[in-house]
Design an enzyme around this catalytic site. Structure first.
Site: not given
Length: 308
Positions: A99, A239-241, A247
Site C-alpha cells: 500500500g 495491493h493490501c498493506s 494480496t
C-alpha cells in the site's frame, strides 16, 4: 494418482505441514538474500537495501526480489525502485504491491501509467484489499483524489526525484458504492496520453486474517475478468498493506477461478500455487489461516463446477 484433485483430500494436519514447508522454503531464500557469500543466488534484494530506497518500504521485512521487482521509469540520478513485484501464475500476470506511503504515491501512479503504456493497455485495474486505517494504525495512505480534490498533479514530485514521467496527473471521475466494495473511476494522464483507472476498494478484511466471506473476492475476480475481456493486455495491480498476505490470497483465488482442475495430477494445487507466489514475492499468503482458507475456496470452486 487419484480421480479427484489432491487438495480435496488434504487433512488439516497435512495443510499445516505444507504451510511449514513453504515457510521453510521461503526462509532459505531470505537466508541467501542476506548472505554476502551467496553471490549467485536468484533471491537478492539489493535494490530494497539501497539506502536511497529505505524510506520507500512500508515494512522493513517485506521486500521485493530483485529479479521480479517492478521498475519505475527514471532519468540519470533517479531510483527506479518501488516495493512491487510481477507475479505470474500460468498465463495470468499481476502486479503485487505494498500500500502506498505518503512519500510513494507518485511512485505508485508512475508505475501504473508506465506499465499500462508498456503493455499497450488503455486502462488500469487496481484491487485494494485493505482498509486505510486499522486499529488506529495506517495500513495504506489515501493515494487517490476525492471528488472535492478533483485532480492531483504529481509532476513536481516526479521531477524532483528524476523520474521520467512529467505532467502526470490523476483526476477523480466518479464513485459507486455497493455492499461489497467502492468503485472509484479515475483518469491517469501524462504527455497527452490518458488511461482510465478502475479502483476497487474492498475494506472488510482484517490484516493477517481471512475475509468474513469469499463472495466479495469472487465478485472482484469477475470484475478483473470483465476488464481483461475488453482489454486483454491489462495487468491487474493488487495491493493490501504489505502486499503479501491478503494480496497473495486474493491472487491465488483469482487463479483458481480461471483454472481447469486436473483430476489426474498428483500435485497439490494450493501448495504449488503458494510456493510459486513465494518465488515471485516473499511471504505471499502470509499466515496459516490464509493458507487453510485457500483450500476451502478451492474445494468450493471445484464442487460448484462439478455440480453444474
Amino acid at each position: 494418482m487419484t480421480n479427484k484433485p489432491v487438495f480435496l483430500i488434504k487433512t488439516e494436519l497435512e495443510q499445516k505441514i505444507g504451510f511449514r514447508e513453504i515457510t521453510a522454503y521461503c526462509d532459505r531464500h531470505l537466508s541467501q538474500a542476506v548472505d554476502p557469500s551467496a553471490s549467485n543466488t536468484p533471491w537478492t534484494v539489493k535494490a530494497a537495501f539501497d539506502p536511497r530506497n529505505k524510506d520507500r518500504n512500508r515494512y522493513s521485512n517485506v521486500l521485493p526480489w530483485d529479479r521480479t521487482r517492478v521498475r519505475l521509469p527514471c532519468l540519470k540520478g533517479g531510483s527506479d525502485y518501488i516495493n512491487a513485484s510481477f507475479v505470474q501464475l500460468d498465463d495470468r500476470k499481476y502486479i503485487a504491491a505494498q500500500g502506498p506511503l505518503r512519500n510513494t504515491i507518485h511512485h505508485f501512479w508512475s508505475m501504473c501509467f508506465s506499465q499500462a503504456e508498456e503493455t499497450g493497455s488503455l486502462a488500469v485495474f487496481i484491487a485494494m484489499v485493505t482498509p486505510l486505517i486499522e486499529q488506529n494504525r495506517e495500513k495504506c495512505s489515501q493515494y487517490w483524489p476525492t471528488k472535492h480534490q478533483g485532480t492531483w498533479d504529481m509532476s513536481e514530485a516526479l521531477r524532483a526525484e528524476c523520474l521520467a514521467l512529467h505532467g502526470l496527473t490523476v483526476t477523480w471521475l466518479s464513485e459507486e458504492f455497493s455492499d461489497e466494495f467502492v468503485l472509484t473511476t479515475l483518469r491517469l494522464e501524462s504527455g497527452g496520453i490518458s488511461k482510465k483507472v478502475y479502483h476497487y476498494y474492498y475494506l472488510d478484511w482484517r490484516d493477517t486474517l481471512t475475509p468474513k466471506s469469499v463472495v466479495p473476492l469472487l465478485l472482484l475476480s469477475r470484475k478483473i475478468q470483465e476488464a481483461k475481456q475488453i482489454d486483454p493486455r491489462l495487468i491487474p495491480v493488487v495491493h493490501c498493506s504489505a502486499g503479501v498476505g491478503r494480496t497473495g490470497t486474493f491472487i491465488a483465488i483469482d487463479h483458481f477461478l480461471h483454472l481447469d482442475f486436473d483430476v489426474t495430477s498428483d500435485t497439490d494445487l494450493v501448495f504449488e500455487t503458494v510456493k510459486t507466489l513465494r518465488d515471485h514475492r516473499m511471504m505471499m499468503v502470509q499466515t496459516s489461516q490464509q493458507y487453510a482458507f485457500l483450500y476451502q475456496v478451492a474445494k468450493d470452486i471445484y464442487h460448484n463446477r462439478t455440480r453444474s
